[in-house]
Design a protein around this motif. Structure first.
Motif, mmCIF file in Angstrom:
data_model
loop_
_atom_site.group_PDB
_atom_site.id
_atom_site.type_symbol
_atom_site.label_atom_id
_atom_site.label_comp_id
_atom_site.label_asym_id
_atom_site.label_seq_id
_atom_site.Cartn_x
_atom_site.Cartn_y
_atom_site.Cartn_z
ATOM 1 N N THR A 1 -61.117 -23.137 7.169
ATOM 2 C CA THR A 1 -59.709 -23.260 7.302
ATOM 3 C C THR A 1 -59.289 -23.658 8.530
ATOM 4 O OG1 THR A 1 -59.810 -20.827 8.033
ATOM 5 C CG2 THR A 1 -59.844 -21.144 5.546
ATOM 6 N N ASP A 2 -58.059 -23.698 8.766
ATOM 7 C CA ASP A 2 -57.287 -24.121 9.936
ATOM 8 C C ASP A 2 -57.923 -23.176 11.035
ATOM 9 O OD1 ASP A 2 -56.079 -26.090 8.401
ATOM 10 O OD2 ASP A 2 -54.248 -25.185 8.630
ATOM 11 N N GLU A 3 -57.996 -22.068 10.848
ATOM 12 C CA GLU A 3 -58.257 -20.927 11.843
ATOM 13 C C GLU A 3 -59.835 -20.989 12.200
ATOM 14 O OE1 GLU A 3 -54.824 -19.633 9.502
ATOM 15 O OE2 GLU A 3 -57.082 -20.394 8.727
ATOM 16 N N THR A 4 -60.716 -21.521 11.344
ATOM 17 C CA THR A 4 -62.108 -21.635 11.624
ATOM 18 C C THR A 4 -62.894 -22.894 11.901
ATOM 19 O OG1 THR A 4 -62.592 -21.439 9.461
ATOM 20 C CG2 THR A 4 -62.319 -19.207 10.219
ATOM 21 N N ILE A 5 -62.170 -24.047 11.561
ATOM 22 C CA ILE A 5 -62.896 -25.236 11.574
ATOM 23 C C ILE A 5 -63.547 -25.433 13.050
ATOM 24 C CG2 ILE A 5 -61.771 -26.317 9.512
ATOM 25 C CD1 ILE A 5 -60.269 -28.084 11.444
ATOM 26 N N GLY A 6 -62.910 -25.012 14.161
ATOM 27 C CA GLY A 6 -63.121 -25.537 15.414
ATOM 28 C C GLY A 6 -64.436 -24.817 15.988
ATOM 29 N N TYR A 7 -64.871 -24.009 14.961
ATOM 30 C CA TYR A 7 -66.272 -23.062 15.232
ATOM 31 C C TYR A 7 -67.378 -23.593 14.756
ATOM 32 C CZ TYR A 7 -62.934 -19.575 17.020
ATOM 33 O OH TYR A 7 -61.748 -18.875 17.684
#
Length: 359
Positions: A277-283
């Motif tokens: 999701t937008d909140e998790t893709i950076g991880y």
């Protein structure tokens, strides 16, 4: 066969193209067209040979019934052996819209359309192009999703072309669909109505209009031996070419598990995709990480899911790991599609423990 594509931005301005499509339907041919849910592959529902062409073009099992699309409530009387009072209540509340009802079939609908069943599935789509095509054709239009059987359903005309180019004469391009997952199916031939496929219209919404509604327990079960009541739901649907596995658990554990699995597959030379999701893709550390939107916006997730699965196919991804999207309202419908696409391959990520495989 050359497949033509007509861009339909305004039904009045593009009436000539709609009339051409309607003529194809009238004469027993196939046309792909947009609805508010996904693109449909349409044919004359009362012509057994036309219905057979749908199965042939899609490679669809012949016992998987087709949904008949109508433009006026009165059309239901043409095809139903009986129109129960609850059908009228639901149509008043949700038609046109993403709700399919199952009733006893009348003689006008051949068994080739109903998959050999004595019941017929009917809905009225909430899309101007779809309704204009039905009315201009003068036919009731049988229309499953306009894709090869088993593939992710099409939410863009380009998806239809990818799967059916050369198999059908015409695609009406209405742009991106609004909802992105198929209609809710409710069986009204039961003493207590039963949801056979979850969708945008939820059990609570139905119950407000007609009282108690049950849901087929096989819809979201982890037991792959469970037999869903709807014949078509026993088949794998919506599947990308890559192996898809859903990871469930606390968000932190899910991220850690997906990254561990990603490193393992990459060490084997495999190309890994991740759905977050937008909140998790950076991880995430996948070769390609795609977001379905904000985890707080399940409508956005529903609209993007099939498109993302197709994008991973274009990238020739070997394996895909996805977060779970169990959520409020239509979260059940989103998870139904995701689990079907994954063949119910699910891993539970736990705190400092071995992972439990769920089948």
């Amino acid at each position: 066969m050359e497949t033509k594509i007509y861009k339909i931005e305004d039904c009045a301005a593009c009436f000539g193209q709609i009339r051409e499509a309607a003529k194809i339907i009238k004469t027993g041919g196939l046309v792909a067209f947009p609805t508010e849910t996904v693109y449909g592959l349409g044919a004359n529902a009362c012509d057994p040979n036309a219905s057979k062409k749908i199965y042939e073009a899609k490679g669809r099992p012949s016992d998987n019934p087709l949904i008949v699309h109508i433009a006026e409530f009165e059309d239901l009387y043409r095809i139903a052996g009986d129109v129960p009072a609850k059908a009228k209540l639901l149509s008043n509340a949700f038609w046109p819209g993403p709700l399919t009802i199952i009733v006893k079939k009348g003689k006008a609908v051949p068994y080739e359309t109903t998959g050999g069943l004595d019941t017929v599935a009917v809905r009225m789509p909430d899309h101007k192009t779809a309704l204009a095509l039905i009315r201009e054709s003068g036919c009731l239009i049988a229309a499953p999703s306009a894709n090869k059987s088993g593939r992710p359903s099409p939410t863009l005309a380009a998806h239809v072309k990818e799967d059916l180019n050369g198999r059908i004469p015409l695609i009406l391009d209405g742009g991106e669909v609004g909802i992105g997952i198929e209609s809710t199916i409710v069986d009204l031939t039961e003493e207590t109505p039963m949801i056979l496929r979850p969708g945008y219209i939820t059990a609570d919404m139905l119950a407000e209009k007609i009282g108690t509604v049950w849901t087929d327990p096989a819809i979201l079960t982890k037991d792959t031996s469970a037999r869903p009541k709807a014949p078509g739901m026993k088949y794998r649907h919506y599947a990308p070419k890559a192996d898809l596995i859903v990871i469930e658990g606390k968000k932190k554990n899910v991220i850690e598990k997906i990254n561990a699995l990603t490193r393992e597959k990459q060490s084997q030379g495999r190309k890994v995709g991740v759905i977050g999701t937008d909140e998790t893709i950076g991880y995430y550390q996948g070769d390609r990480v795609l977001t379905v939107g904000s985890g707080k916006d399940v409508d956005h997730i529903a609209r993007n899911l099939y498109r993302i699965l197709r994008e991973f196919d274009e990238m020739e991804t070997d394996v895909i790991y996805s977060e779970s999207f169990r959520s409020f309202r239509i979260g059940q419908a989103v998870m139904n599609r995701l689990l079907k696409a994954a063949g119910h391959q699910v891993l539970m990520a736990k705190d400092n423990q071995g992972d439990t495989k769920i089948v």
